[in-house]
Enzyme design. Structure first.
Site, mmCIF file in Angstrom:
data_model
loop_
_atom_site.group_PDB
_atom_site.id
_atom_site.type_symbol
_atom_site.label_atom_id
_atom_site.label_comp_id
_atom_site.label_asym_id
_atom_site.label_seq_id
_atom_site.Cartn_x
_atom_site.Cartn_y
_atom_site.Cartn_z
ATOM 1 N N ASP A 30 -27.617 -27.004 -5.877
ATOM 2 C CA ASP A 30 -27.613 -28.284 -5.179
ATOM 3 C C ASP A 30 -26.218 -28.899 -5.201
ATOM 4 O O ASP A 30 -25.490 -28.773 -6.189
ATOM 5 C CB ASP A 30 -28.605 -29.234 -5.870
ATOM 6 C CG ASP A 30 -28.966 -30.423 -5.000
ATOM 7 O OD1 ASP A 30 -28.665 -30.396 -3.789
ATOM 8 O OD2 ASP A 30 -29.552 -31.380 -5.529
ATOM 9 N N GLY A 33 -23.424 -30.338 0.162
ATOM 10 C CA GLY A 33 -23.084 -31.407 1.101
ATOM 11 C C GLY A 33 -22.229 -32.482 0.462
ATOM 12 O O GLY A 33 -21.260 -32.962 1.061
ATOM 13 N N ARG A 34 -22.575 -32.886 -0.760
ATOM 14 C CA ARG A 34 -21.800 -33.915 -1.445
ATOM 15 C C ARG A 34 -20.403 -33.418 -1.797
ATOM 16 O O ARG A 34 -19.438 -34.173 -1.779
ATOM 17 C CB ARG A 34 -22.546 -34.377 -2.699
ATOM 18 C CG ARG A 34 -23.610 -35.431 -2.405
ATOM 19 C CD ARG A 34 -24.519 -35.652 -3.580
ATOM 20 N NE ARG A 34 -25.517 -34.582 -3.691
ATOM 21 C CZ ARG A 34 -26.359 -34.463 -4.698
ATOM 22 N NH1 ARG A 34 -26.297 -35.311 -5.708
ATOM 23 N NH2 ARG A 34 -27.249 -33.494 -4.714
ATOM 24 N N ASN A 78 -36.516 -26.901 3.822
ATOM 25 C CA ASN A 78 -35.189 -26.970 4.445
ATOM 26 C C ASN A 78 -35.236 -26.875 5.968
ATOM 27 O O ASN A 78 -34.239 -27.177 6.639
ATOM 28 C CB ASN A 78 -34.273 -25.871 3.893
ATOM 29 C CG ASN A 78 -33.752 -26.166 2.503
ATOM 30 O OD1 ASN A 78 -33.374 -25.260 1.760
ATOM 31 N ND2 ASN A 78 -33.721 -27.441 2.130
ATOM 32 N N ARG A 81 -34.073 -29.902 8.055
ATOM 33 C CA ARG A 81 -32.667 -30.244 8.271
ATOM 34 C C ARG A 81 -32.314 -30.053 9.745
ATOM 35 O O ARG A 81 -33.037 -29.374 10.494
ATOM 36 C CB ARG A 81 -31.765 -29.365 7.392
ATOM 37 C CG ARG A 81 -31.968 -29.613 5.908
ATOM 38 C CD ARG A 81 -30.942 -28.877 5.071
ATOM 39 N NE ARG A 81 -31.127 -29.167 3.651
ATOM 40 C CZ ARG A 81 -30.274 -28.814 2.702
ATOM 41 N NH1 ARG A 81 -29.174 -28.147 3.035
ATOM 42 N NH2 ARG A 81 -30.505 -29.117 1.448
#
Length: 250
Positions: A30, A33-34, A78, A81
């Site tokens: 995880d 994206g961040r 997912n 998304r």
């Protein structure tokens, strides 16, 4: 590295020692994206960096003697998304298989996929099945990729198969035990899950290996997945070694 037979003995690692190595490690990867957002980059850049982290960690796991490594690559949720991002992820998956398959064969790695990967396009299904076939006879470490995987679906399918056999008179209801359910799971030929790691600071399992994680050691780390490296994995293994696993006993 210790070879793992096709039907690995289902004995969990005990931990409780500084040199203890978990037999089976799973990772919820995880934070891509961040990671990209913090660098003012598109999300695709984060996913590409995440693939590089996969390469680092799979190699490090082999070097450490971990018998099975399960990576949560694409969950059944997912699909929610944006279509463009799903397409980017599929492209990266294809690139990973094409670029890394020869190394897996050379290193005696057996690839295994859990989840309903047949929902993907025929090109991906063909690539996956070709990779599974090329590594099927390998007797070394196992790399498990969870694709379109969800624990609820896995457990539902296991229950349905057992119910169908019971309805056909092939199985008595009293014979539907925990062992019978486990034998229907997609991980039935793997060592028991010893350690489950989630990166990025989130503290939930997100429908991943819910049955298998019942007695696994859980570790939630703040590191974003693209920054997770061999040193971070060694720290996680060291924490595992310091834990006392009692499995309900004293």
């Amino acid at each position: 590295m210790t070879a793992v037979p096709a039907q690995a003995p289902r004995v969990a690692a005990t931990g409780g020692g500084t040199d203890a190595v978990p037999r089976h490690v799973a990772i919820i990867m995880d934070g891509n994206g961040r990671w990209a957002k913090a660098r003012f980059l598109p999300r695709l850049a984060g996913h590409k960096a995440g693939v590089e982290a996969v390469r680092r960690i799979t190699r490090a796991a082999r070097a450490m003697g971990i018998e099975a490594l399960t990576l949560y690559a694409f969950s059944s949720e997912n699909w929610r998304r944006p279509a463009e991002e799903v397409g980017d992820l599929m492209g990266l998956l294809k690139h990973f298989i094409r670029a890394d398959l020869d190394e897996m064969v050379r290193e005696n790695v057996r690839l295994k996929v859990i989840g309903d990967y047949h929902r993907f396009g025929p090109d991906i299904v063909s690539l996956v099945e070709g990779a599974l076939a090329r590594t099927a006879a390998n007797s070394g470490p196992i790399l498990v990729i969870a694709l379109n995987y969800g624990a609820h679906a896995e457990l539902t399918e296991a229950a349905r198969r057992l119910a169908e056999r019971a309805a056909d008179g092939m199985l008595a209801p009293a014979d539907i035990t925990a062992e019978a359910i486990e034998a229907e799971l997609e991980t039935r030929d793997l060592p028991p899950l010893d350690l489950l790691i989630r990166t990025s600071g989130e503290c939930r399992l997100s429908n991943f290996l819910l049955w298998q994680a019942a007695y696994a050691e859980l570790l939630f780390v703040d590191t974003l997945w693209p920054d997770f490296d061999e040193a971070a994995l060694r720290q996680a293994i060291a924490q595992f070694g310091r834990r006392q696993r009692r499995f309900g006993g004293l």
